[in-house]
Design a protein around this motif. Structure first.
Motif, PDB file in Angstrom:
ATOM      1  N   ASN A   1     -19.417   5.370 -13.715  1.00  0.00           N
ATOM      2  CA  ASN A   1     -20.318   5.281 -12.560  1.00  0.00           C
ATOM      3  C   ASN A   1     -20.340   6.600 -11.797  1.00  0.00           C
ATOM      4  OD1 ASN A   1     -20.852   2.629 -13.063  1.00  0.00           O
ATOM      5  ND2 ASN A   1     -19.347   1.823 -11.651  1.00  0.00           N
TER       6      ASN A   1
ATOM      7  N   PHE B   1     -16.647  -2.562  -4.834  1.00  0.00           N
ATOM      8  CA  PHE B   1     -16.474  -1.419  -5.734  1.00  0.00           C
ATOM      9  C   PHE B   1     -15.456  -0.463  -5.130  1.00  0.00           C
ATOM     10  CE2 PHE B   1     -20.456  -2.961  -7.431  1.00  0.00           C
ATOM     11  CZ  PHE B   1     -20.219  -2.818  -8.793  1.00  0.00           C
TER      12      PHE B   1
ATOM     13  N   THR C   1     -32.446  -9.913  -6.552  1.00  0.00           N
ATOM     14  CA  THR C   1     -31.915  -8.687  -7.146  1.00  0.00           C
ATOM     15  C   THR C   1     -30.894  -8.061  -6.191  1.00  0.00           C
ATOM     16  OG1 THR C   1     -32.512  -6.450  -7.694  1.00  0.00           O
ATOM     17  CG2 THR C   1     -34.162  -7.658  -6.529  1.00  0.00           C
ATOM     18  N   GLY C   2     -29.791  -7.660  -6.756  1.00  0.00           N
ATOM     19  CA  GLY C   2     -28.717  -7.064  -5.948  1.00  0.00           C
ATOM     20  C   GLY C   2     -27.787  -8.096  -5.333  1.00  0.00           C
TER      21      GLY C   2
ATOM     22  N   GLY D   1     -25.478  -9.796  -6.830  1.00  0.00           N
ATOM     23  CA  GLY D   1     -24.128  -9.745  -7.412  1.00  0.00           C
ATOM     24  C   GLY D   1     -23.968 -10.476  -8.734  1.00  0.00           C
ATOM     25  N   LYS D   2     -25.077 -10.831  -9.376  1.00  0.00           N
ATOM     26  CA  LYS D   2     -25.002 -11.610 -10.621  1.00  0.00           C
ATOM     27  C   LYS D   2     -24.302 -10.831 -11.740  1.00  0.00           C
ATOM     28  CE  LYS D   2     -29.538 -11.985 -10.733  1.00  0.00           C
ATOM     29  NZ  LYS D   2     -29.917 -11.230  -9.533  1.00  0.00           N
ATOM     30  N   THR D   3     -24.774  -9.583 -11.948  1.00  0.00           N
ATOM     31  CA  THR D   3     -24.182  -8.772 -13.027  1.00  0.00           C
ATOM     32  C   THR D   3     -22.715  -8.497 -12.729  1.00  0.00           C
ATOM     33  OG1 THR D   3     -26.311  -7.753 -13.489  1.00  0.00           O
ATOM     34  CG2 THR D   3     -24.374  -6.552 -14.240  1.00  0.00           C
ATOM     35  N   THR D   4     -22.423  -8.181 -11.477  1.00  0.00           N
ATOM     36  CA  THR D   4     -21.031  -7.887 -11.111  1.00  0.00           C
ATOM     37  C   THR D   4     -20.140  -9.086 -11.433  1.00  0.00           C
ATOM     38  OG1 THR D   4     -21.953  -6.573  -9.326  1.00  0.00           O
ATOM     39  CG2 THR D   4     -19.604  -7.021  -9.230  1.00  0.00           C
TER      40      THR D   4
ATOM     41  N   GLN E   1     -28.114  -5.921 -19.572  1.00  0.00           N
ATOM     42  CA  GLN E   1     -29.505  -5.819 -19.128  1.00  0.00           C
ATOM     43  C   GLN E   1     -30.283  -4.780 -19.935  1.00  0.00           C
ATOM     44  OE1 GLN E   1     -29.164  -5.110 -14.952  1.00  0.00           O
ATOM     45  NE2 GLN E   1     -30.106  -7.045 -14.419  1.00  0.00           N
TER      46      GLN E   1
END
Ligand SMILES: Nc1ncnc2c1ncn2[C@@H]1O[C@H](COP(=O)(O)OP(=O)(O)OP(=O)(O)O)[C@@H](O)[C@H]1O
Length: 576
Positions: free
Chosen positions: A108, A343, A371-372, A374-377, A417
């Motif tokens: 990152n 993070f 969107t944003g 926290g799903k992917t996290t 994704q």
């Protein structure tokens, strides 16, 4: 010194070759002493009128020594190069390995161009040091010291006069050394920026074209390019300040030899032969002085590159594998108990807040949310790509930290994704996570992901090369191959992060039907924006700003008219 200790660790496995090469180097340097003495003897014979007495012997020695010098030089240079190439190989391997154990978090913050710069330019500075520079330093020091010793033996006064310049040389060399190091460090930094820029622009060339920003990008590149040139000029400037002085002092040595030596010879304090020997040794003093500028500059380049490489190799890995390695039966149970996450670089901003849920093996979980949210996290925590800030996660009946990372990730398939495919054949891409290729199974999984048909239509079917050096695929086609790849590993937990976002509704329905059979018994997390993707899930979690604000199945959630899920459903059906 620290860098020398570090690199000697890499040389250690090749110590035998290094020692043999060093011995040959010492012999070769020692041979340099012989010819000037022999030439002096020949001259003395002529001056004293002895003529050709022993001339054949002397000439044989001259020729013999010259041939030996060529052979030994060839031998040790070859051997040092061998050690250098081996060190380069090992170092590159270690860096590559390290890249694979570094966390998501490292990537990152690190530009790909930086890593590429370390793996190319920096690593080559190290090879150059091991293969050539280290031996050149030893060789030059030996020449200098041997010449001084022999000169002292021949005429101490003349040798002493020559030694008078050494303090000046020392001052010049240390000034050069101090001045050039920061310049090289800046060059390496600037080179990394240049590399990153090229890498980003090649990767993003379509965006640049789409926005017609070529000129702007070229201008941006020119600035970085200018900076790189300036940094190189600055280092050249430092070199050009000191190199003429080193050259000057090496010239002073010739003047001392000729003036003082000539004076001593005229007064018969020094024989003509000895003066000729002295003049021949001048080369052994001059050369190290002249070379010292380049040697110091290249050594500082090696130090600057070592700093970069060692920073990568020593980069701490946050996510450590604590568990054992044996293959354990993995059930797909997933429990989140009061999990919070921020993070590491933004620890004040909570991304996940007090997340609690228990998923039984084989259940299908739908995750929805803005969107944003926290799903992917959240799903990245299941694969332990990040560590929960607090709370605990249990997978397959054990705390997540008790599994080895290999075990954990071998049992979890994550379809990300951005569908990334390697520049290789489709078959190689599909079999990426498996040891043995079963073509029948591969075709079945491709059919489930609705990929088989279009793969068959490609010029070489499953052997078609895709990616950078092969055929281009649409976003939806890449997603389908990436889904089939994840099914190939027969995972206990399958995570689909917006996997069907780029496929049409009909294809999505087809994939869902196929998946039902394929994922039977597999715990499946489906992140989606379309309700149709998660409607049939056993549990649906709705996330909002890192919190689970609603949970249930389609029926129970639809029962509440005011809930987010219900509103979203109506919006997507065009009812609102
Ligand atoms: N590497 C990172 N460092 C700091 N913050 C990050 C990082 N990655 C994501 N975030 C932030 O974390 C939050 C959650 O991101 P996440 O990707 O989990 O959202 P998401 O719900 O999956 O979004 P989307 O539906 O757009 O994929 C966002 O606010 C995002 O800005």
């Amino acid at each position: 010194m620290d860098h020398l200790k570090w690199i000697s660790g890499y040389i250690k496995p090749y110590l035998k070759t290094e020692i043999i090469a060093s011995i040959i180097l010492i012999i070769s340097s020692g041979l340099q002493v012989i010819n000037p003495i022999v030439i002096g003897l020949i001259v003395n014979n002529i001056v004293s009128g002895k003529g050709d007495e022993n001339l054949v012997l002397y000439l044989s020695i001259l020729i013999g020594v010259t041939v030996l010098k060529i052979i030994t030089r060839y031998a040790y240079q070859n051997m040092f190069e061998q050690v250098g190439q081996n060190v380069l190989f090992d170092l590159r391997n270690d860096m590559y390995r390290k890249i694979h154990v570094l966390d998501f978090d490292y990537f990152n913050h690190t530009r790909v161009g930086d890593i590429l710069a370390h793996m190319t330019g920096d690593i080559d500075a190290v090879r150059h040091f091991v293969s050539w520079l280290a031996s050149t330093i030893v060789e030059n020091v030996l020449w200098f010291v041997l010449a001084i010793i022999v000169m002292f033996k021949i005429d101490p006064m003349l040798a002493l006069a020559m030694m008078l310049i050494t303090p000046f040389i020392y001052i010049l060399q240390s000034k050069l050394s101090k001045g050039i190091y920061p310049k090289f460090y800046e060059i390496r930094e600037s080179f990394s920026r240049l590399n990153s820029m090229v890498e980003e622009n090649i990767g993003g060339n379509r965006v640049v074209k789409a926005f017609a920003r070529e000129e702007y990008e070229i201008e941006k590149f020119n600035k970085v390019n200018d900076d790189y040139m300036e940094k190189n000029m600055a280092s050249a400037q430092v070199l050009s300040t000191y190199l003429p002085w080193l050259e000057f002092f090496s010239g002073v040595l010739s003047v001392i030899t000729l003036v003082l030596g000539g004076f001593l010879a005229i007064n018969s304090t020094l024989s003509i032969g000895a003066l000729v020997t002295f003049t021949n040794y001048l080369w052994m003093l001059n050369n190290p002085l002249r070379n010292s500028g380049w040697i110091i500059s290249d050594t500082q380049r090696f130090f600057a590159s070592s700093v970069k490489i060692r920073a990568l190799l020593d980069e701490p890995v946050q996510i450590k594998s604590k568990g054992d390695q044996e293959k354990n039966q993995f059930t797909g149970e997933v429990i989140f108990d009061s999990v919070n996450f921020s993070f590491p670089d933004n620890s004040t901003i909570p991304i996940l807040k007090d997340v609690n849920f228990k998923i039984e093996p084989g259940q299908v979980v739908g995750i929805l949310g803005k969107t944003g949210s926290g799903k992917t996290t959240l799903v990245h925590l299941i694969g332990r790509f990040y560590e929960a800030t607090s709370g605990s996660i249990q997978i397959g009946g054990k705390d997540i930290n008790e599994w080895s990372l290999k075990q954990l990730r071998e049992n979890i398939s994550l379809v990300m994704q951005d569908a990334f495919l390697f520049s290789d054949s489709i078959e190689e891409n599909l079999s990426f996570g498996v040891d043995q290729i079963d073509m029948g199974y591969m075709e079945r999984m491709s059919s489930i992901a609705d990929a088989h048909q279009f793969i068959e239509r490609l010029p070489e079917g499953y052997q078609t090369i895709v990616g950078e050096r092969g055929v281009g695929l649409s976003g939806g086609q890449k997603q389908r191959i990436s889904l089939a790849r994840s099914l190939m590993t027969k995972p206990a937990i399958l995570i689909l992060d917006d996997t069907t976002s780029a496929v049409d509704m009909t294809t999505e329905t087809k994939i869902q039907e196929g998946l039902k059979e394929a994922i039977d018994g597999t715990t499946t997390f489906i992140i989606a924006h379309r309700i149709s993707s998660v409607k049939e899930a056993d549990i649906i979690l709705v996330l909002d700003e890192g919190e689970i604000v609603e949970r249930g199945n389609h029926e129970t959630l639809m029962a509440d008219e005011h809930c987010i899920y219900h509103t979203l459903y109506e919006k997507q059906l065009g009812l609102k």
